[in-house]
Design a protein around this motif. Sequence first.
Motif, PDB file in Angstrom:
ATOM      1  N   SER A  33     -29.542  53.247  50.805  1.00  0.00           N
ATOM      2  CA  SER A  33     -28.774  52.499  50.484  1.00  0.00           C
ATOM      3  C   SER A  33     -29.217  51.206  51.902  1.00  0.00           C
ATOM      4  CB  SER A  33     -27.381  52.459  50.189  1.00  0.00           C
ATOM      5  OG  SER A  33     -26.677  53.120  51.483  1.00  0.00           O
ATOM      6  N   HIS A  34     -28.494  49.875  51.556  1.00  0.00           N
ATOM      7  CA  HIS A  34     -29.266  48.847  52.228  1.00  0.00           C
ATOM      8  C   HIS A  34     -28.215  47.940  53.075  1.00  0.00           C
ATOM      9  CE1 HIS A  34     -33.199  49.931  52.431  1.00  0.00           C
ATOM     10  NE2 HIS A  34     -33.108  50.146  51.384  1.00  0.00           N
ATOM     11  N   TYR A  37     -34.187  43.699  43.997  1.00  0.00           N
ATOM     12  CA  TYR A  37     -33.335  45.023  44.820  1.00  0.00           C
ATOM     13  C   TYR A  37     -33.701  44.991  46.460  1.00  0.00           C
ATOM     14  CZ  TYR A  37     -35.284  47.471  40.342  1.00  0.00           C
ATOM     15  OH  TYR A  37     -34.831  47.523  38.499  1.00  0.00           O
ATOM     16  N   ALA A  38     -32.731  45.663  47.087  1.00  0.00           N
ATOM     17  CA  ALA A  38     -32.863  45.481  48.765  1.00  0.00           C
ATOM     18  C   ALA A  38     -33.556  45.872  48.930  1.00  0.00           C
ATOM     19  CB  ALA A  38     -31.617  45.956  49.451  1.00  0.00           C
ATOM     20  N   LEU A  76     -22.175  45.064  51.781  1.00  0.00           N
ATOM     21  CA  LEU A  76     -22.022  45.585  51.042  1.00  0.00           C
ATOM     22  C   LEU A  76     -23.696  46.186  50.874  1.00  0.00           C
ATOM     23  CD1 LEU A  76     -22.043  43.918  47.442  1.00  0.00           C
ATOM     24  CD2 LEU A  76     -20.091  45.299  49.031  1.00  0.00           C
ATOM     25  N   GLN A  77     -23.047  47.194  50.761  1.00  0.00           N
ATOM     26  CA  GLN A  77     -24.015  48.663  51.142  1.00  0.00           C
ATOM     27  C   GLN A  77     -24.337  49.289  49.751  1.00  0.00           C
ATOM     28  OE1 GLN A  77     -24.622  48.994  55.246  1.00  0.00           O
ATOM     29  NE2 GLN A  77     -25.755  50.634  53.542  1.00  0.00           N
ATOM     30  N   VAL A  78     -25.792  48.887  49.944  1.00  0.00           N
ATOM     31  CA  VAL A  78     -26.127  48.406  48.185  1.00  0.00           C
ATOM     32  C   VAL A  78     -27.756  49.436  47.854  1.00  0.00           C
ATOM     33  CG1 VAL A  78     -27.414  46.824  46.130  1.00  0.00           C
ATOM     34  CG2 VAL A  78     -25.534  46.688  47.579  1.00  0.00           C
ATOM     35  N   PRO A  79     -27.391  49.825  46.927  1.00  0.00           N
ATOM     36  CA  PRO A  79     -28.669  51.293  46.866  1.00  0.00           C
ATOM     37  C   PRO A  79     -30.194  50.811  46.810  1.00  0.00           C
ATOM     38  CG  PRO A  79     -26.840  51.747  45.541  1.00  0.00           C
ATOM     39  CD  PRO A  79     -26.116  50.532  46.162  1.00  0.00           C
TER      40      PRO A  79
END
Length: 122
Positions: free
Chosen positions: A4-5, A84-85, A20-23
């Motif tokens: 996650s990023h 996508y991150a 946010l912490q985004v997968p």
Amino acid sequence: MTKSHKIKIYDCQAGTEYTLQVPDDRYILHFAENQGVKLPFSCRNGACTTCAVRVKSGKIYQPEAVGLSQELRNQGYALLCVSYARSDLEVETQNEDEVYELQFGRYFAKGKVRFGLPLDED
């Protein structure tokens, strides 16, 4: 393995900021919505410019962003609905009309499209 990023999103239109912490295997917009964050969007298919952002820092992957030319992607624009991150990111929302004009304006430079008659005939 999913990582996650940390994604910092500044919504310029609303004057709000979200972190946010985004997968890395989830679309950023979809994940943000599931966390209760309300951001601009329309088609959810990468074809329009409603969810356009400017990447201030970090890496983003958007193979399905057909609504943005490679030139605009190279200038740091992205569509959150199909992005996508790939690292921690900082992005800011953009004015949809400005991004649309950058993307498609050259096709409409001759003025309003009219059906049936050439522009100089009424």
